[in-house]
Design a protein around this motif. Sequence first.
Motif, short mmCIF file in Angstrom:
data_model
loop_
_atom_site.label_atom_id
_atom_site.label_comp_id
_atom_site.label_asym_id
_atom_site.label_seq_id
_atom_site.Cartn_x
_atom_site.Cartn_y
_atom_site.Cartn_z
N ASP A 25 25.89 27.83 50.36
CA ASP A 25 25.08 28.18 51.21
C ASP A 25 24.40 28.16 52.63
O ASP A 25 23.91 26.76 51.64
N ASN A 26 25.28 28.38 53.42
CA ASN A 26 24.35 27.64 54.64
C ASN A 26 24.61 28.56 55.54
O ASN A 26 24.51 29.95 55.33
N ILE A 30 27.04 32.58 52.19
CA ILE A 30 27.23 32.50 51.03
C ILE A 30 28.65 32.77 50.18
O ILE A 30 29.27 33.79 50.28
N THR A 31 28.86 31.49 49.13
CA THR A 31 30.07 31.71 48.35
C THR A 31 29.97 31.60 47.28
O THR A 31 29.09 31.30 46.46
N PHE A 32 30.10 32.44 46.32
CA PHE A 32 30.81 32.80 45.26
C PHE A 32 31.25 32.47 44.48
O PHE A 32 32.20 33.07 44.36
N TYR A 55 30.14 35.82 51.44
CA TYR A 55 29.89 37.06 52.41
C TYR A 55 29.21 36.11 53.32
O TYR A 55 27.95 35.35 53.74
N LEU A 56 29.40 36.78 54.73
CA LEU A 56 29.30 36.41 55.64
C LEU A 56 27.71 36.73 56.30
O LEU A 56 28.00 37.80 56.61
N LYS A 57 26.88 36.17 56.61
CA LYS A 57 25.49 36.27 56.53
C LYS A 57 25.65 36.92 58.22
O LYS A 57 24.89 38.23 58.32
N GLY A 77 41.34 40.66 49.59
CA GLY A 77 40.71 41.95 50.14
C GLY A 77 38.94 41.63 50.70
O GLY A 77 38.16 40.43 50.79
N GLY A 78 38.49 42.43 51.59
CA GLY A 78 37.29 42.69 52.16
C GLY A 78 36.48 43.68 52.00
O GLY A 78 37.31 44.82 52.08
N GLY A 79 35.48 43.92 52.55
CA GLY A 79 34.97 44.76 53.21
C GLY A 79 33.51 45.11 53.18
O GLY A 79 33.03 43.52 53.85
N THR A 80 32.70 45.60 53.40
CA THR A 80 30.69 45.61 52.88
C THR A 80 30.02 45.44 51.83
O THR A 80 31.22 45.71 50.73
#
Length: 86
Positions: A25-26, A30-32, A55-57, A77-80
């Motif tokens: 988390d920076n 934030i990576t889960f 999640y790319l802030k 995969g990716g998206g919002t």
Amino acid sequence: DTATVSDPVILHFNGAPLTARIAADNEARITFVWTLSVEDRAGTYVPNFIYRASYLKRSQRMQISGTAAGYDARFQGGGTCQRDTR
């Protein structure tokens, strides 16, 4: 720190949301990370699936990947995403 993760795959195989560990988390992301145990229709367990979601802030985008433990293939995969702060 932890977070709750849920999607149709998790709900199908686990029956309920899972707890993910926050690996980073920076300022940028934030990576889960979490693991999903999967049982086939015959009741045989297959390798755990290891998931990572970031999640790319700045762009508010989510990138996710999953890998079956012991295998090289990676699903991506990716998206919002919709943020829920309940």
